[in-house]
Design a protein around this motif. Structure first.
Motif, PDB file in Angstrom:
ATOM      1  N   LYS A 256      -3.850  -4.931  -3.365  1.00 59.79           N
ATOM      2  CA  LYS A 256      -3.591  -6.280  -3.146  1.00 59.79           C
ATOM      3  C   LYS A 256      -1.933  -6.662  -3.437  1.00 59.79           C
ATOM      4  N   THR A 257      -1.309  -7.191  -2.412  1.00 64.39           N
ATOM      5  CA  THR A 257       0.050  -7.322  -2.515  1.00 64.39           C
ATOM      6  C   THR A 257       0.421  -8.924  -2.862  1.00 64.39           C
ATOM      7  N   ILE A 258       1.134  -9.348  -3.522  1.00 67.86           N
ATOM      8  CA  ILE A 258       1.677 -10.767  -3.884  1.00 67.86           C
ATOM      9  C   ILE A 258       3.188 -10.721  -3.131  1.00 67.86           C
TER      10      ILE A 258
ATOM     11  N   GLU B 158       0.850  -1.198  -0.025  1.00 67.29           N
ATOM     12  CA  GLU B 158      -0.042  -0.054   0.141  1.00 67.29           C
ATOM     13  C   GLU B 158       0.799   1.284  -0.003  1.00 67.29           C
ATOM     14  N   LEU B 159       1.997   1.092   0.738  1.00 67.23           N
ATOM     15  CA  LEU B 159       2.870   2.433   0.744  1.00 67.23           C
ATOM     16  C   LEU B 159       3.422   2.535  -0.831  1.00 67.23           C
ATOM     17  N   TYR B 160       3.870   1.469  -1.290  1.00 69.20           N
ATOM     18  CA  TYR B 160       4.572   1.767  -2.708  1.00 69.20           C
ATOM     19  C   TYR B 160       3.284   2.204  -3.631  1.00 69.20           C
ATOM     20  N   ALA B 161       2.231   1.629  -3.306  1.00 64.50           N
ATOM     21  CA  ALA B 161       1.201   2.093  -4.345  1.00 64.50           C
ATOM     22  C   ALA B 161       0.935   3.643  -4.082  1.00 64.50           C
ATOM     23  N   GLU B 162       0.917   3.945  -2.942  1.00 65.67           N
ATOM     24  CA  GLU B 162       0.502   5.466  -2.467  1.00 65.67           C
ATOM     25  C   GLU B 162       1.852   6.374  -3.215  1.00 65.67           C
ATOM     26  N   MET B 163       2.810   5.828  -3.088  1.00 64.35           N
ATOM     27  CA  MET B 163       3.928   6.504  -3.405  1.00 64.35           C
ATOM     28  C   MET B 163       3.928   6.687  -5.219  1.00 64.35           C
ATOM     29  N   LYS B 164       3.953   5.474  -5.716  1.00 63.78           N
ATOM     30  CA  LYS B 164       4.184   5.246  -7.281  1.00 63.78           C
ATOM     31  C   LYS B 164       3.022   6.000  -7.884  1.00 63.78           C
ATOM     32  N   TYR B 165       1.803   5.710  -7.533  1.00 63.52           N
ATOM     33  CA  TYR B 165       0.505   6.148  -8.178  1.00 63.52           C
ATOM     34  C   TYR B 165      -0.150   7.552  -7.716  1.00 63.52           C
ATOM     35  N   GLY B 166       0.124   8.053  -6.567  1.00 59.05           N
ATOM     36  CA  GLY B 166      -0.163   9.028  -5.962  1.00 59.05           C
ATOM     37  C   GLY B 166      -1.779   8.788  -5.444  1.00 59.05           C
ATOM     38  N   ILE B 167      -1.873   7.377  -5.106  1.00 61.80           N
ATOM     39  CA  ILE B 167      -3.291   6.966  -4.298  1.00 61.80           C
ATOM     40  C   ILE B 167      -3.343   7.687  -2.975  1.00 61.80           C
ATOM     41  N   LYS B 168      -4.367   8.381  -2.761  1.00 58.85           N
ATOM     42  CA  LYS B 168      -4.685   8.839  -1.364  1.00 58.85           C
ATOM     43  C   LYS B 168      -5.494   7.666  -0.603  1.00 58.85           C
TER      44      LYS B 168
ATOM     45  N   SER C  57       4.148  -3.735 -10.262  1.00 55.73           N
ATOM     46  CA  SER C  57       2.900  -3.465 -10.125  1.00 55.73           C
ATOM     47  C   SER C  57       1.879  -3.372 -11.394  1.00 55.73           C
ATOM     48  N   ARG C  58       0.831  -3.637 -11.243  1.00 56.01           N
ATOM     49  CA  ARG C  58      -0.082  -3.680 -12.324  1.00 56.01           C
ATOM     50  C   ARG C  58      -1.480  -3.225 -12.082  1.00 56.01           C
ATOM     51  N   LEU C  59      -2.040  -1.945 -12.909  1.00 58.64           N
ATOM     52  CA  LEU C  59      -3.626  -1.792 -12.544  1.00 58.64           C
ATOM     53  C   LEU C  59      -4.455  -2.201 -13.497  1.00 58.64           C
ATOM     54  N   ILE C  60      -5.330  -2.726 -12.669  1.00 59.24           N
ATOM     55  CA  ILE C  60      -6.444  -3.637 -13.590  1.00 59.24           C
ATOM     56  C   ILE C  60      -7.818  -3.053 -13.448  1.00 59.24           C
ATOM     57  N   ASP C  61      -8.599  -2.917 -14.626  1.00 61.12           N
ATOM     58  CA  ASP C  61      -9.990  -2.457 -14.380  1.00 61.12           C
ATOM     59  C   ASP C  61     -10.751  -3.579 -13.822  1.00 61.12           C
TER      60      ASP C  61
ATOM     61  N   LEU D 179      -5.160  -2.527  -7.785  1.00 61.50           N
ATOM     62  CA  LEU D 179      -3.812  -2.453  -8.169  1.00 61.50           C
ATOM     63  C   LEU D 179      -3.356  -3.697  -7.273  1.00 61.50           C
ATOM     64  N   VAL D 180      -2.635  -4.380  -8.161  1.00 60.38           N
ATOM     65  CA  VAL D 180      -1.796  -5.504  -7.651  1.00 60.38           C
ATOM     66  C   VAL D 180      -0.226  -5.267  -7.737  1.00 60.38           C
ATOM     67  N   VAL D 181       0.326  -5.292  -6.263  1.00 57.12           N
ATOM     68  CA  VAL D 181       1.691  -5.120  -6.238  1.00 57.12           C
ATOM     69  C   VAL D 181       2.577  -6.416  -5.979  1.00 57.12           C
ATOM     70  N   LYS D 182       3.300  -6.531  -6.619  1.00 60.17           N
ATOM     71  CA  LYS D 182       4.447  -7.939  -6.448  1.00 60.17           C
ATOM     72  C   LYS D 182       5.569  -7.579  -6.043  1.00 60.17           C
ATOM     73  N   ILE D 183       6.017  -8.308  -4.779  1.00 59.79           N
ATOM     74  CA  ILE D 183       7.226  -7.983  -4.180  1.00 59.79           C
ATOM     75  C   ILE D 183       8.032  -9.443  -4.241  1.00 59.79           C
ATOM     76  N   ASP D 184       9.208  -9.323  -5.042  1.00 61.29           N
ATOM     77  CA  ASP D 184       9.743 -10.584  -5.105  1.00 61.29           C
ATOM     78  C   ASP D 184      10.857 -10.895  -4.010  1.00 61.29           C
ATOM     79  N   GLU D 185      11.619 -12.036  -4.242  1.00 60.51           N
ATOM     80  CA  GLU D 185      12.493 -12.750  -3.187  1.00 60.51           C
ATOM     81  C   GLU D 185      13.622 -11.663  -2.942  1.00 60.51           C
ATOM     82  N   ASN D 186      13.953 -10.752  -3.979  1.00 56.73           N
ATOM     83  CA  ASN D 186      14.993  -9.576  -3.581  1.00 56.73           C
ATOM     84  C   ASN D 186      14.561  -8.442  -3.293  1.00 56.73           C
TER      85      ASN D 186
END
Length: 164
Positions: free
Chosen positions: A106-108, A75-85, A141-145, A129-136
Motif C-alpha cells: 500500500k502506498t501513502i 510497488e516498483l519501489y517495493a520490488e526494487m528495495k525488498y526484492g519482491i517478486k 517504507s515499513r514492513l508490518i506483520d 509493506l507500506v510505502v510513503k512518498i512525501d511532497e518532495n
C-alpha cells in the motif's frame, strides 16, 4: 572516457594517459549508489524508476497537480528495495512474494493528509509493506506483520504511519 572533448582542465582529471571527465566519474558514483540502495535490481531499471519519479515531480512543479501513479511507484519501489517478486496484474489477494511471505503493498501519497492505509482483511498476505512518498518525492517504507494489524471487525484493517 566519455569521448567528449575536455576544453578546460577543471572539466576532468588526467589519469594513466587519458582525460576522465567529472561527468563520467559522477555517473559511476551514482551507479554505485543505486546498486547499494537497490542491490537486487539492474541499474538500468533503477534509472528508469528515478526518471519516472523525476517526471512525476516535474509534472507537479509545472502544473500544481499530481500524476496519479502512486500505487505503481510504490510497488516498483517495493520490488526494487525488498526484492519482491510481483504477481501478474489483476491477481487478487496480495501484490507479490518475498521469500515465503505473501506481501500486500500500500502506498501513502503526498495527497493523503492522514497518512493512513486500508487493507482488505480477506486478502491472502502475511506481511503488509507500506510505502510513503512525501511532497518532495522522497520514499520511506515499513514492513508490518499482518498480526500487528489486529483482529477487529469489518472488511478492512487500517494502518497509520504515525502509529509507530
Amino acid at each position: 572516457m566519455t569521448g567528449l572533448p575536455i576544453s578546460d582542465p577543471s572539466d576532468g582529471i588526467w589519469d594513466d594517459g587519458e582525460w576522465i571527465s567529472w561527468q563520467w566519474i559522477n555517473g559511476q558514483l551514482h551507479e554505485q549508489d543505486l546498486k547499494a540502495e537497490f542491490p537486487n535490481t539492474p541499474v538500468e531499471f533503477s534509472k528508469v524508476f528515478e526518471e519516472l519519479v523525476y517526471y512525476a515531480a516535474e509534472y507537479h512543479r509545472l502544473t500544481g497537480r499530481y500524476l496519479q501513479i502512486w500505487g505503481e511507484l510504490g510497488e516498483l519501489y517495493a520490488e526494487m528495495k525488498y526484492g519482491i517478486k510481483r504477481h501478474l496484474p489483476g491477481m487478487a489477494g496480495s501484490d507479490g512474494r518475498m521469500g515465503n511471505d505473501w506481501i500486500e503493498i500500500k502506498t501513502i501519497s503526498p495527497e493523503k493528509t492522514k497518512g493512513k492505509v486500508l487493507v482488505k482483511r480477506a486478502g491472502n498476505f502475511n506481511k503488509l509493506l507500506v510505502v510513503k512518498i512525501d511532497e518532495n518525492f522522497q520514499f520511506e517504507s515499513r514492513l508490518i506483520d499482518r498480526k500487528k494489524l489486529g483482529k477487529g471487525k469489518g472488511k478492512n484493517a487500517s494502518y497509520s504511519w504515525d502509529a509507530v
